[in-house]
Design a protein around this motif. Structure first.
Motif, PDB file in Angstrom:
ATOM      1  N   CYS A 102     -24.699 -14.903   0.048  1.00  0.00           N
ATOM      2  CA  CYS A 102     -25.007 -13.622  -0.583  1.00  0.00           C
ATOM      3  C   CYS A 102     -26.162 -13.002   0.194  1.00  0.00           C
ATOM      4  O   CYS A 102     -26.043 -11.893   0.708  1.00  0.00           O
ATOM      5  CB  CYS A 102     -25.386 -13.864  -2.049  1.00  0.00           C
ATOM      6  SG  CYS A 102     -25.828 -12.358  -2.916  1.00  0.00           S
ATOM      7  N   LYS A 131     -31.189  -6.414  -0.292  1.00  0.00           N
ATOM      8  CA  LYS A 131     -30.413  -6.810  -1.466  1.00  0.00           C
ATOM      9  C   LYS A 131     -30.632  -5.905  -2.670  1.00  0.00           C
ATOM     10  O   LYS A 131     -31.774  -5.671  -3.063  1.00  0.00           O
ATOM     11  CB  LYS A 131     -30.817  -8.242  -1.883  1.00  0.00           C
ATOM     12  CG  LYS A 131     -30.422  -9.330  -0.905  1.00  0.00           C
ATOM     13  CD  LYS A 131     -28.929  -9.378  -0.603  1.00  0.00           C
ATOM     14  CE  LYS A 131     -28.041  -9.624  -1.793  1.00  0.00           C
ATOM     15  NZ  LYS A 131     -26.595  -9.591  -1.430  1.00  0.00           N
ATOM     16  N   GLU A 164     -25.232  -5.294   4.129  1.00  0.00           N
ATOM     17  CA  GLU A 164     -25.370  -4.098   3.273  1.00  0.00           C
ATOM     18  C   GLU A 164     -26.467  -3.156   3.743  1.00  0.00           C
ATOM     19  O   GLU A 164     -27.527  -3.589   4.191  1.00  0.00           O
ATOM     20  CB  GLU A 164     -25.646  -4.547   1.827  1.00  0.00           C
ATOM     21  CG  GLU A 164     -25.841  -3.372   0.881  1.00  0.00           C
ATOM     22  CD  GLU A 164     -25.596  -3.688  -0.587  1.00  0.00           C
ATOM     23  OE1 GLU A 164     -25.175  -4.819  -0.924  1.00  0.00           O
ATOM     24  OE2 GLU A 164     -25.818  -2.781  -1.414  1.00  0.00           O
ATOM     25  N   ARG A 186     -23.248  -0.895  -6.437  1.00  0.00           N
ATOM     26  CA  ARG A 186     -24.213  -0.011  -7.118  1.00  0.00           C
ATOM     27  C   ARG A 186     -24.409   1.304  -6.392  1.00  0.00           C
ATOM     28  O   ARG A 186     -24.910   2.268  -6.959  1.00  0.00           O
ATOM     29  CB  ARG A 186     -25.551  -0.737  -7.282  1.00  0.00           C
ATOM     30  CG  ARG A 186     -25.466  -1.839  -8.321  1.00  0.00           C
ATOM     31  CD  ARG A 186     -26.510  -2.919  -8.105  1.00  0.00           C
ATOM     32  NE  ARG A 186     -26.207  -4.094  -8.918  1.00  0.00           N
ATOM     33  CZ  ARG A 186     -25.307  -5.022  -8.567  1.00  0.00           C
ATOM     34  NH1 ARG A 186     -24.627  -4.914  -7.432  1.00  0.00           N
ATOM     35  NH2 ARG A 186     -25.071  -6.046  -9.348  1.00  0.00           N
ATOM     36  N   LYS A 207     -17.600  -0.972  -1.369  1.00  0.00           N
ATOM     37  CA  LYS A 207     -17.271  -1.769  -2.551  1.00  0.00           C
ATOM     38  C   LYS A 207     -17.102  -0.883  -3.782  1.00  0.00           C
ATOM     39  O   LYS A 207     -17.800   0.121  -3.931  1.00  0.00           O
ATOM     40  CB  LYS A 207     -18.359  -2.828  -2.778  1.00  0.00           C
ATOM     41  CG  LYS A 207     -18.461  -3.799  -1.582  1.00  0.00           C
ATOM     42  CD  LYS A 207     -19.349  -4.995  -1.862  1.00  0.00           C
ATOM     43  CE  LYS A 207     -18.574  -6.100  -2.537  1.00  0.00           C
ATOM     44  NZ  LYS A 207     -19.412  -7.327  -2.694  1.00  0.00           N
ATOM     45  N   ARG A 237     -14.209  -5.708  -6.134  1.00  0.00           N
ATOM     46  CA  ARG A 237     -15.166  -6.808  -6.363  1.00  0.00           C
ATOM     47  C   ARG A 237     -15.352  -7.086  -7.850  1.00  0.00           C
ATOM     48  O   ARG A 237     -16.347  -7.682  -8.257  1.00  0.00           O
ATOM     49  CB  ARG A 237     -16.492  -6.523  -5.669  1.00  0.00           C
ATOM     50  CG  ARG A 237     -17.036  -5.141  -5.857  1.00  0.00           C
ATOM     51  CD  ARG A 237     -17.706  -4.895  -7.188  1.00  0.00           C
ATOM     52  NE  ARG A 237     -18.974  -5.578  -7.276  1.00  0.00           N
ATOM     53  CZ  ARG A 237     -19.537  -5.910  -8.430  1.00  0.00           C
ATOM     54  NH1 ARG A 237     -18.943  -5.627  -9.591  1.00  0.00           N
ATOM     55  NH2 ARG A 237     -20.707  -6.512  -8.449  1.00  0.00           N
TER      56      ARG A 237
HETATM   57  C1  PEP Z   1     -22.946  -8.610  -2.326  1.00  0.00           C
HETATM   58  O1  PEP Z   1     -21.934  -8.460  -1.625  1.00  0.00           O
HETATM   59  O2  PEP Z   1     -23.721  -9.587  -2.255  1.00  0.00           O
HETATM   60  C2  PEP Z   1     -23.208  -7.615  -3.398  1.00  0.00           C
HETATM   61  C3  PEP Z   1     -24.440  -7.327  -3.794  1.00  0.00           C
HETATM   62  O3  PEP Z   1     -22.062  -7.125  -3.899  1.00  0.00           O
HETATM   63  P1  PEP Z   1     -21.782  -5.964  -4.987  1.00  0.00           P
HETATM   64  O4  PEP Z   1     -22.364  -4.717  -4.392  1.00  0.00           O
HETATM   65  O5  PEP Z   1     -20.297  -5.953  -5.071  1.00  0.00           O
HETATM   66  O6  PEP Z   1     -22.452  -6.380  -6.261  1.00  0.00           O
END
Ligand code: PEP
Ligand code: MN
Length: 336
Positions: A102, A131, A164, A186, A207, A237
């Motif tokens: 992650c 993150k 990300e 998000r 996503k 997801r």
């Molecule tokens: C991730 O891929 O670790 C993540 C934060 O995914 P999501 O945006 O789908 O929650």
């Protein structure tokens, strides 16, 4: 409306059709297919009379797209879009597996995971440096240092990296290191960010938002493509439902529905979809059977110690087993 040019239409004919549409007050977007070029008309085309364009030299036909998403729709492009990065092609008959932690937590953690997922058969490495966490007190990622570590893992393993980007101002920095820019759930409706990744030349993994409909996901893809970047992959997801035994509910339905509505590749992330490592492989198999073009799986050498999403992370040996199972399903449904 889309204007389909005849096979073999000359560059002059395409230019003159584009010029005519723009003269009439619309923007255009060209889709270069293997056989034909398609001129997409952007904006409210209701007042346009299709017959005025059908008679132009080199035009085969015009089609009105009634859906709110245009460039993203199957009507604009019948053939599947293929997105290539670091020698990996997504959207063809092969099923691509993207795996990794992650979060990038340390040099040692990422190198160990990168080599393990490569040995198990992954084609790309994932890992978050920036993150999006629900709590401001949780680990927020290593930031730029995490990007350096990812780049080193790519050098060591040859795996392209998916990471990300959380804000539009971060796009140039993240694009310097990443092979694929991930827009997280998000941020699916952060239109400023969507436009910014739309101006980048890096492929984007978009996503689906936690509470977003399929149409909203496609409209977000439309932002990216209309800003100039056609290299978009969609990622289911899991969405939020009333069910509490799993973190989210994987919307398996979304896979065939998206494959029908759009030419863009569809990736499934069962890790966030179920949120518990025990169920990840089963849902991964289901996703491939349902037609996903790829999977994104969270893997950690020591999930109990993970700084984020340990509960849904597979140990490397479990991931290797998942890859073996997925290959059987892929072959069974005519994929590689
Ligand atoms: C991730 O891929 O670790 C993540 C934060 O995914 P999501 O945006 O789908 O929650
Ligand atoms: Mn995660």
């Amino acid at each position: 409306m889309v204007i389909t040019m005849q096979p073999g239409a000359s560059p002059e004919q395409i230019k003159s059709v584009t010029a005519r549409v723009e003269h009439d007050g619309f923007k255009t977007h060209l889709v270069q297919g293997t056989e034909r070029t398609i001129v997409c008309v952007l904006g409210d085309d209701r007042p346009m009379d299709p017959r005025a364009y059908e008679v132009l030299d080199g035009v085969e036909k015009t089609t009105r797209i009634l859906k709110p998403f245009k460039l993203t729709s199957r009507e604009a492009q019948r053939e599947n879009s293929k997105v290539t990065f670091g020698g990996v092609q997504v959207g063809d008959t092969n099923v691509v597996i993207i795996a990794g932690p992650c979060s990038v937590e340390s040099h040692a953690q990422l190198m160990e995971t990168a080599h393990a997922v490569k040995d198990a058969g992954a084609q790309a490495l994932r890992g978050g440096a920036f993150k999006p966490r629900s709590s401001p007190y949780s680990f927020q990622g290593l930031g730029e240092e995490g990007l350096h570590i990812l780049a080193e893992a790519r050098d060591q393993t040859g795996l392209p990296i998916v990471t990300e980007v959380m804000a539009s101002q971060q796009v140039p920095l993240v694009a310097e290191y990443a092979d694929v820019l991930q827009v997280g759930a998000r941020n699916m409706q952060n239109y400023d960010l969507l436009r910014a990744v739309g101006k980048s030349n890096r492929p984007v993994l978009l996503k689906r938002g936690l509470m977003s409909t399929i149409e909203e996901l496609l409209m977000s893809a439309e932002y990216i493509i209309s800003a100039g970047n056609p290299l978009v992959m969609l990622c289911e997801r899991g969405i939020r439902t009333f069910e509490r035994y799993t973190r989210n509910t994987t919307d398996i339905n979304a896979i065939p529905v998206l494959k029908d509505l759009t030419h863009l590749p569809v990736i499934l992330d069962p890790s966030h979809g179920v949120g518990k490592w025990e169920y990840v492989a089963a849902v991964a198999r289901a996703g491939v059977a349902a037609g996903a073009d790829g999977l994104m799986i969270e893997v950690h050498p020591n999930p109990k110690q993970a700084l984020s999403d340990g509960a849904q992370s597979l140990k490397p040996e479990k991931f290797a087993e998942l890859v073996r199972q997925v290959k059987v399903v892929a072959t069974g449904v005519g994929r590689e």
